[in-house]
Design an enzyme around this catalytic site. Structure first.
Site, PDB file in Angstrom:
ATOM      1  N   GLY A  34     -37.712  -0.808  85.758  1.00  0.00           N
ATOM      2  CA  GLY A  34     -37.610   0.434  85.010  1.00  0.00           C
ATOM      3  C   GLY A  34     -38.186   1.576  85.818  1.00  0.00           C
ATOM      4  O   GLY A  34     -38.785   1.362  86.883  1.00  0.00           O
ATOM      5  N   LEU A  35     -38.003   2.769  85.332  1.00  0.00           N
ATOM      6  CA  LEU A  35     -38.516   3.953  86.017  1.00  0.00           C
ATOM      7  C   LEU A  35     -40.036   3.941  86.103  1.00  0.00           C
ATOM      8  O   LEU A  35     -40.713   3.281  85.307  1.00  0.00           O
ATOM      9  CB  LEU A  35     -38.070   5.219  85.278  1.00  0.00           C
ATOM     10  CG  LEU A  35     -36.585   5.584  85.346  1.00  0.00           C
ATOM     11  CD1 LEU A  35     -36.288   6.681  84.331  1.00  0.00           C
ATOM     12  CD2 LEU A  35     -36.200   6.017  86.749  1.00  0.00           C
ATOM     13  N   SER A  38     -42.412   3.983  82.886  1.00  0.00           N
ATOM     14  CA  SER A  38     -41.733   3.359  81.740  1.00  0.00           C
ATOM     15  C   SER A  38     -42.644   2.377  81.009  1.00  0.00           C
ATOM     16  O   SER A  38     -42.418   2.073  79.835  1.00  0.00           O
ATOM     17  CB  SER A  38     -40.452   2.651  82.193  1.00  0.00           C
ATOM     18  OG  SER A  38     -40.752   1.611  83.117  1.00  0.00           O
ATOM     19  N   GLY A  39     -43.662   1.887  81.708  1.00  0.00           N
ATOM     20  CA  GLY A  39     -44.594   0.955  81.077  1.00  0.00           C
ATOM     21  C   GLY A  39     -44.536  -0.458  81.627  1.00  0.00           C
ATOM     22  O   GLY A  39     -45.068  -1.391  81.021  1.00  0.00           O
ATOM     23  N   LYS A  40     -43.908  -0.633  82.778  1.00  0.00           N
ATOM     24  CA  LYS A  40     -43.736  -1.967  83.364  1.00  0.00           C
ATOM     25  C   LYS A  40     -45.062  -2.698  83.581  1.00  0.00           C
ATOM     26  O   LYS A  40     -45.237  -3.835  83.152  1.00  0.00           O
ATOM     27  CB  LYS A  40     -43.004  -1.872  84.713  1.00  0.00           C
ATOM     28  CG  LYS A  40     -41.618  -1.298  84.646  1.00  0.00           C
ATOM     29  CD  LYS A  40     -40.981  -1.242  86.024  1.00  0.00           C
ATOM     30  CE  LYS A  40     -41.752  -0.416  87.034  1.00  0.00           C
ATOM     31  NZ  LYS A  40     -41.912   0.997  86.624  1.00  0.00           N
ATOM     32  N   SER A  41     -45.974  -2.052  84.280  1.00  0.00           N
ATOM     33  CA  SER A  41     -47.249  -2.697  84.617  1.00  0.00           C
ATOM     34  C   SER A  41     -48.075  -2.987  83.369  1.00  0.00           C
ATOM     35  O   SER A  41     -48.653  -4.077  83.233  1.00  0.00           O
ATOM     36  CB  SER A  41     -48.057  -1.819  85.583  1.00  0.00           C
ATOM     37  OG  SER A  41     -47.385  -1.684  86.821  1.00  0.00           O
ATOM     38  N   SER A 108     -37.839  -1.436  91.413  1.00  0.00           N
ATOM     39  CA  SER A 108     -36.664  -2.165  91.925  1.00  0.00           C
ATOM     40  C   SER A 108     -35.378  -1.468  91.494  1.00  0.00           C
ATOM     41  O   SER A 108     -34.650  -1.971  90.639  1.00  0.00           O
ATOM     42  CB  SER A 108     -36.672  -3.630  91.476  1.00  0.00           C
ATOM     43  OG  SER A 108     -36.968  -3.784  90.108  1.00  0.00           O
TER      44      SER A 108
END
Length: 200
Positions: A34-35, A38-41, A108
């Protein structure tokens, strides 16, 4: 980068299937894409905590952490981004072989690179989670101040600003961090992993 003709793959006596049989557990790559912002981590961390509570063997690979060590020689050109993901894919594959659930939090941005990682492992061992949030929402959050720097021209090739992000066309799961709380998204992912037989 050419592969040396003098390198021969050395098969080990203890296999992934041996490890899985001994532990009674499965391994997989949980790939958060995701950007930036976006909240990935945050989400990957929250999911790992829940899996850890269940005594599931896990490890978390985070974008900034990897770029601080293994990939610190890479920049953010398209070629370097592709190499960054290639290396991460190979590392993640090793974790799967060790019978560990590896959570990876990386922008990614390119579909092709994520699909390349999927092909490194067996079917069902790569779970692509699209952490969905609009550019406006991510830029509004801007937890690291990166969007502000990119808009000011201080950061080049920044995903979403002057470098593209290719959203997954067929992700295994979508979590929308504009509509869901971290707790809701985490519960959704854990439930999905149970449905897929990755965890009990």
């Amino acid at each position: 980068m050419a592969t040396s003709e003098n390198i021969v793959w050395h098969s080990t006596s203890v296999t992934k299937k041996d490890r899985q049989k001994a532990s009674g557990e499965r391994s997989a790559i949980i790939w958060f894409t995701g950007l930036s912002g976006s909240g990935k981590s945050t989400l990957a961390n929250a999911v790992e905590v829940e899996l850890f509570k269940r005594n599931v063997k896990t490890y978390l690979l985070d974008g900034d952490n990897i770029r601080s060590g293994l990939n610190k020689n890479l920049g953010f050109s398209e070629a370097d981004r592709k190499e960054n993901i290639r290396r991460i894919g190979e590392v993640a594959k090793l974790f799967v072989d060790s019978n560990t659930i590896v959570l990876t939090a990386f922008i990614s941005p390119f579909i092709e690179d994520r699909e390349t990682v999927r092909q490194l492992v067996e079917e069902g061992e790569f779970i692509e989670i699209y952490v969905k949030a609009s550019l406006e929402a991510c830029e509004g959050r801007d937890p690291k101040g990166l969007y502000k720097k990119a808009r000011a021209g201080q950061i080049k090739d920044f995903t979403g600003i002057d470098s593209p992000y290719e959203a997954p066309e067929h992700p295994d799961l979508v979590v929308d961090t504009e509509k869901e709380t971290i707790e809701e998204s985490t519960a959704k992912i854990v439930a999905f992993l149970k449905e897929q037989g990755i965890i009990e």
